[in-house]
Each structure stands twice: as C-alpha cells, then as structure tokens.
Motif scaffolding. Structure first.
Motif, PDB file in Angstrom:
ATOM      1  N   ASP A  30      18.925  59.119  71.299  1.00 32.97           N
ATOM      2  CA  ASP A  30      18.787  59.647  69.943  1.00 32.97           C
ATOM      3  C   ASP A  30      18.798  58.514  68.910  1.00 32.97           C
ATOM      4  O   ASP A  30      18.100  58.579  67.909  1.00 32.97           O
ATOM      5  N   ARG A  31      19.626  57.521  69.183  1.00 34.67           N
ATOM      6  CA  ARG A  31      19.721  56.376  68.283  1.00 34.67           C
ATOM      7  C   ARG A  31      19.771  55.112  69.134  1.00 34.67           C
ATOM      8  O   ARG A  31      20.444  55.085  70.158  1.00 34.67           O
ATOM      9  N   TYR A  32      19.093  54.076  68.693  1.00 38.56           N
ATOM     10  CA  TYR A  32      19.102  52.840  69.471  1.00 38.56           C
ATOM     11  C   TYR A  32      18.751  51.653  68.595  1.00 38.56           C
ATOM     12  O   TYR A  32      17.968  51.779  67.655  1.00 38.56           O
ATOM     13  N   ALA A  33      19.339  50.539  68.919  1.00 42.88           N
ATOM     14  CA  ALA A  33      19.014  49.277  68.267  1.00 42.88           C
ATOM     15  C   ALA A  33      17.829  48.643  68.993  1.00 42.88           C
ATOM     16  O   ALA A  33      17.571  48.937  70.161  1.00 42.88           O
ATOM     17  N   VAL A  34      17.113  47.794  68.293  1.00 46.48           N
ATOM     18  CA  VAL A  34      15.922  47.144  68.859  1.00 46.48           C
ATOM     19  C   VAL A  34      15.992  45.642  68.638  1.00 46.48           C
ATOM     20  O   VAL A  34      16.458  45.176  67.588  1.00 46.48           O
ATOM     21  N   GLY A  35      15.530  44.922  69.617  1.00 40.14           N
ATOM     22  CA  GLY A  35      15.401  43.473  69.486  1.00 40.14           C
ATOM     23  C   GLY A  35      14.045  43.022  69.987  1.00 40.14           C
ATOM     24  O   GLY A  35      13.431  43.674  70.833  1.00 40.14           O
ATOM     25  N   TRP A  36      13.578  41.926  69.426  1.00 46.43           N
ATOM     26  CA  TRP A  36      12.368  41.260  69.920  1.00 46.43           C
ATOM     27  C   TRP A  36      12.781  39.903  70.476  1.00 46.43           C
ATOM     28  O   TRP A  36      13.520  39.154  69.816  1.00 46.43           O
ATOM     29  N   PHE A  37      12.274  39.596  71.649  1.00 43.26           N
ATOM     30  CA  PHE A  37      12.557  38.338  72.322  1.00 43.26           C
ATOM     31  C   PHE A  37      11.233  37.650  72.650  1.00 43.26           C
ATOM     32  O   PHE A  37      10.172  38.283  72.634  1.00 43.26           O
ATOM     33  N   ARG A  38      11.320  36.386  72.980  1.00 44.40           N
ATOM     34  CA  ARG A  38      10.142  35.687  73.482  1.00 44.40           C
ATOM     35  C   ARG A  38      10.574  34.703  74.555  1.00 44.40           C
ATOM     36  O   ARG A  38      11.711  34.227  74.566  1.00 44.40           O
ATOM     37  N   GLN A  39       9.635  34.436  75.441  1.00 46.37           N
ATOM     38  CA  GLN A  39       9.873  33.446  76.494  1.00 46.37           C
ATOM     39  C   GLN A  39       8.630  32.598  76.649  1.00 46.37           C
ATOM     40  O   GLN A  39       7.564  33.101  77.020  1.00 46.37           O
ATOM     41  N   ALA A  40       8.776  31.343  76.342  1.00 46.43           N
ATOM     42  CA  ALA A  40       7.686  30.386  76.486  1.00 46.43           C
ATOM     43  C   ALA A  40       7.722  29.802  77.893  1.00 46.43           C
ATOM     44  O   ALA A  40       8.783  29.801  78.542  1.00 46.43           O
ATOM     45  N   PRO A  41       6.601  29.289  78.368  1.00 51.64           N
ATOM     46  CA  PRO A  41       6.572  28.705  79.719  1.00 51.64           C
ATOM     47  C   PRO A  41       7.620  27.619  79.891  1.00 51.64           C
ATOM     48  O   PRO A  41       7.735  26.718  79.062  1.00 51.64           O
ATOM     49  N   GLY A  42       8.407  27.735  80.948  1.00 56.21           N
ATOM     50  CA  GLY A  42       9.413  26.734  81.243  1.00 56.21           C
ATOM     51  C   GLY A  42      10.653  26.794  80.381  1.00 56.21           C
ATOM     52  O   GLY A  42      11.520  25.919  80.474  1.00 56.21           O
ATOM     53  N   LYS A  43      10.739  27.812  79.531  1.00 59.81           N
ATOM     54  CA  LYS A  43      11.896  27.911  78.648  1.00 59.81           C
ATOM     55  C   LYS A  43      12.635  29.229  78.879  1.00 59.81           C
ATOM     56  O   LYS A  43      12.090  30.177  79.440  1.00 59.81           O
ATOM     57  N   GLU A  44      13.850  29.276  78.420  1.00 64.94           N
ATOM     58  CA  GLU A  44      14.628  30.506  78.530  1.00 64.94           C
ATOM     59  C   GLU A  44      14.189  31.518  77.477  1.00 64.94           C
ATOM     60  O   GLU A  44      13.686  31.148  76.416  1.00 64.94           O
ATOM     61  N   ARG A  45      14.426  32.776  77.796  1.00 65.94           N
ATOM     62  CA  ARG A  45      14.127  33.826  76.835  1.00 65.94           C
ATOM     63  C   ARG A  45      15.082  33.707  75.648  1.00 65.94           C
ATOM     64  O   ARG A  45      16.275  33.442  75.816  1.00 65.94           O
ATOM     65  N   GLU A  46      14.556  33.904  74.459  1.00 64.44           N
ATOM     66  CA  GLU A  46      15.369  33.817  73.255  1.00 64.44           C
ATOM     67  C   GLU A  46      15.067  34.983  72.337  1.00 64.44           C
ATOM     68  O   GLU A  46      13.945  35.469  72.274  1.00 64.44           O
ATOM     69  N   ILE A  47      16.084  35.390  71.620  1.00 58.31           N
ATOM     70  CA  ILE A  47      15.882  36.460  70.658  1.00 58.31           C
ATOM     71  C   ILE A  47      15.234  35.889  69.404  1.00 58.31           C
ATOM     72  O   ILE A  47      15.558  34.779  68.975  1.00 58.31           O
ATOM     73  N   VAL A  48      14.293  36.629  68.844  1.00 64.45           N
ATOM     74  CA  VAL A  48      13.671  36.190  67.596  1.00 64.45           C
ATOM     75  C   VAL A  48      13.995  37.118  66.427  1.00 64.45           C
ATOM     76  O   VAL A  48      14.001  36.682  65.279  1.00 64.45           O
ATOM     77  N   ALA A  49      14.276  38.394  66.727  1.00 62.00           N
ATOM     78  CA  ALA A  49      14.598  39.328  65.653  1.00 62.00           C
ATOM     79  C   ALA A  49      15.299  40.550  66.218  1.00 62.00           C
ATOM     80  O   ALA A  49      15.133  40.879  67.395  1.00 62.00           O
ATOM     81  N   ALA A  50      16.075  41.208  65.361  1.00 64.78           N
ATOM     82  CA  ALA A  50      16.749  42.437  65.758  1.00 64.78           C
ATOM     83  C   ALA A  50      16.845  43.348  64.549  1.00 64.78           C
ATOM     84  O   ALA A  50      16.823  42.879  63.401  1.00 64.78           O
ATOM     85  N   ILE A  51      16.957  44.641  64.823  1.00 62.54           N
ATOM     86  CA  ILE A  51      17.034  45.609  63.733  1.00 62.54           C
ATOM     87  C   ILE A  51      17.972  46.737  64.141  1.00 62.54           C
ATOM     88  O   ILE A  51      17.993  47.161  65.300  1.00 62.54           O
ATOM     89  N   SER A  52      18.742  47.204  63.184  1.00 56.97           N
ATOM     90  CA  SER A  52      19.675  48.287  63.440  1.00 56.97           C
ATOM     91  C   SER A  52      18.949  49.619  63.514  1.00 56.97           C
ATOM     92  O   SER A  52      17.760  49.723  63.197  1.00 56.97           O
ATOM     93  N   TRP A  53      19.653  50.651  63.932  1.00 57.20           N
ATOM     94  CA  TRP A  53      19.045  51.964  64.108  1.00 57.20           C
ATOM     95  C   TRP A  53      18.398  52.454  62.814  1.00 57.20           C
ATOM     96  O   TRP A  53      17.271  52.934  62.814  1.00 57.20           O
ATOM     97  N   ARG A  54      19.106  52.338  61.713  1.00 61.15           N
ATOM     98  CA  ARG A  54      18.551  52.853  60.447  1.00 61.15           C
ATOM     99  C   ARG A  54      17.561  51.881  59.813  1.00 61.15           C
ATOM    100  O   ARG A  54      16.906  52.220  58.839  1.00 61.15           O
TER     101      ARG A  54
END
Length: 125
Positions: A30-54
């Motif tokens: 019903d409610r959920y937070a969202v994040g965007w991540f990215r992973q470049a070749p040879g690198k670890e996944r990293e968060i780039v943005a996040a947003i609250s439910w509202r």
C-alpha cells in the motif's frame, strides 16, 4: 510478488537528458519507499536518489546533485529519475528499488526488498 520495470534508458550523447521510469505492479505494498541505484562496469552498485512514500522528502547523491531529479506518481505506481547534462561517467545500469518500510521516510541503503532488472544508460563523449 512485486514487479518493478524500468524503462527510458538508451545510448545518448554527453549533455543530453533522459527520463527513466519505474513501474510497480503485482502485489504492490500500500505504501513504499523508492530508490534509484546505478552500477557501472567494474564498480559497486551505488544509490543515486531516493524518495519517500508521499514524495515530500527526497535524497540525491552529492556527486549528481543538480543534474538528477527524482519524483513519483503514486496514482500510477510509477517513479521517475530525470537525468540532465549527462556525462560519460553516468554510464551504468540504472535500477529502481522499492521497500514497504515507508515509515522510515528515505531509505538510503542497499537493503530494499524489491528490485527491477535495470535499464542501461550509455553516454558517449
């Protein structure tokens, strides 16, 4: 099961803009937070943005602040990541993630419950 499907990636030139979308379907909380991540070749996944439910609280990684913008439309179960002034170093697979711990507001860590398959963004110089 919750399905997250990203779209909007592609091959672009430096300086271009892209708008990525992430659509949630299935047994969406019903409610959920969202994040965007990215992973470049040879690198670890990293968060780039996040947003609250509202959508009233957002986070953008310092290194991309001013170029990356996150938003969501809960009526459409869709989250967005707009990337302006793309740079070659933005080349990566971009993932969206969702988590039902909406009461936390922003989730700025890797422990999201649900993940999409990712969309490739390639920026040529």
């Amino acid at each position: 099961q919750v399905q997250l499907v990203e779209s909007g990636g592609g091959l672009v030139q430096a300086g271009d803009s892209l708008s990525l979308s992430c659509v949630a379907s299935g047994r969406t909380p019903d409610r959920y937070a969202v994040g965007w991540f990215r992973q470049a070749p040879g690198k670890e996944r990293e968060i780039v943005a996040a947003i609250s439910w509202r959508g009233d609280n957002t986070y953008v990684r310092d290194s991309v602040k001013g170029r990356f913008f996150i938003s969501r439309d809960n009526a459409k179960n869709t989250a967005y990541l707009v990337i302006n002034s793309l740079k070659p170093e933005d080349t990566a697979v971009y993932f969206c993630a969702a988590d039902q711990r909406w009461w936390l507001g922003l989730i700025i860590e890797d422990g999201y419950s649900y993940w999409g398959q990712g969309t490739q963004v390639t920026v040529s110089s």
